[in-house]
Design an enzyme around this catalytic site. Structure first.
Site, PDB file in Angstrom:
ATOM      1  N   SER A 142      -4.699   1.262  -5.880  1.00 43.11           N
ATOM      2  CA  SER A 142      -3.679   1.429  -5.243  1.00 43.11           C
ATOM      3  C   SER A 142      -3.946   2.695  -6.555  1.00 43.11           C
ATOM      4  O   SER A 142      -3.767   2.255  -7.761  1.00 43.11           O
ATOM      5  CB  SER A 142      -2.254   1.560  -5.117  1.00 43.11           C
ATOM      6  OG  SER A 142      -1.824   2.866  -4.416  1.00 43.11           O
ATOM      7  N   TYR A 155       6.420  -1.477  -5.855  1.00 41.38           N
ATOM      8  CA  TYR A 155       4.937  -1.879  -4.906  1.00 41.38           C
ATOM      9  C   TYR A 155       3.819  -1.664  -6.679  1.00 41.38           C
ATOM     10  O   TYR A 155       2.818  -2.315  -6.910  1.00 41.38           O
ATOM     11  CB  TYR A 155       4.929  -0.593  -4.494  1.00 41.38           C
ATOM     12  CG  TYR A 155       3.496  -0.670  -3.874  1.00 41.38           C
ATOM     13  CD1 TYR A 155       2.796  -1.533  -2.521  1.00 41.38           C
ATOM     14  CD2 TYR A 155       2.791   0.168  -3.560  1.00 41.38           C
ATOM     15  CE1 TYR A 155       1.573  -1.435  -2.139  1.00 41.38           C
ATOM     16  CE2 TYR A 155       1.196   0.537  -2.856  1.00 41.38           C
ATOM     17  CZ  TYR A 155       0.341  -0.269  -2.567  1.00 41.38           C
ATOM     18  OH  TYR A 155       0.154   0.295  -1.972  1.00 41.38           O
TER      19      TYR A 155
END
Length: 246
Positions: A142, A155
């Site tokens: 990501s 995250y």
């Protein structure tokens, strides 16, 4: 693209979004794909679509939080096709919140899926790759972690953990097993909207995705690029995001 025809690739999180796009596009290029995901009904529909289009695919229920499921995914692959060329560790979850909200259940879920899930995928595939003396690990990461922002602390931490683990593995490898990290930005899926709790935040994220995001096929193209390189070429990290994303 001739380099990938008849390769055998296992993909986790393949029932929706990026994983689904990767599976379909690989199959279009002659790759034999073995798909894993927790939800078998949409997973089987992806397999059916691939077969209707002349591709070859099978699937097995896979929860990446369970190491036995990843072993099963690899075993199904080798039993069916006699080898495993690539594992794409795509499955993951996001639970976005301030750290001081203390969403420990969300933290556990992200750690179990985003870190342990990738490690379990690697652990299942590496013995096969060592026996073959070849293999390729592709981790879908990501842009979170590259750009640190509020609400994404844990995250982003899970994603940066995978970057660190991958770099260590790269240095430990003799080159017969390659490893690639692909970091998407905003992609046209419902992944981001599912990551928040309130309706207000879901609306805001959905609007951003609608206005800014790019197609998941862009990530599938990156996977194809990475795995189509000659054996002596390793593509380390690819970052793909909308041109207008900060």
């Amino acid at each position: 693209m001739q380099n990938i025809k008849d390769k055998v690739v296992a993909v986790t999180g393949a029932s929706v979004g990026i994983g689904k796009a990767i599976a379909i596009k690989l199959a279009e290029h002659g790759v034999k794909v073995v798909l894993g995901a927790r939800n078998t009904e949409p997973l089987e529909k992806v397999v059916e679509k691939i077969k209707r289009n002349g591709g070859e695919a099978v699937c097995t229920k896979t929860d990446v939080r369970n190491t036995a499921d990843l072993v099963q995914l690899v075993n199904v692959t080798v039993t069916r096709y006699g080898k495993l060329d690539v594992i794409v560790n795509n499955a993951g979850v996001a639970r976005l919140s301030r750290i001081d909200e203390l969403d420990t259940d969300g933290w556990d879920n992200m750690i179990d899926s985003n870190i342990k899930g990738v490690l379990y995928g690697m652990a299942a595939a590496i013995p096969v790759f060592k026996k073959q003396q070849s293999g390729h690990i592709v981790n879908i990461i990501s842009t979170s972690g590259i750009n640190i922002v509020p609400m994404q602390g844990v995250y982003a931490g899970t994603k940066n953990a995978i970057r660190t683990i991958a770099e260590a593995f790269r240095q430990e490898s003799d080159g017969s097993i390659r490893i690639t990290g692909i970091s998407p930005g905003y992609i046209k899926t419902d992944f981001a909207a599912k990551s928040v709790k309130t309706a207000e935040m879901k609306t805001a994220i959905s609007k951003t995705v609608e206005e800014l995001a790019i197609s998941p096929e862009a990530i599938a193209d990156a996977v194809i690029y990475a795995i189509s390189q000659p054996k002596d070429v390793e593509v380390g990290d690819i970052v793909i995001r909308p041109a207008r994303q900060n």
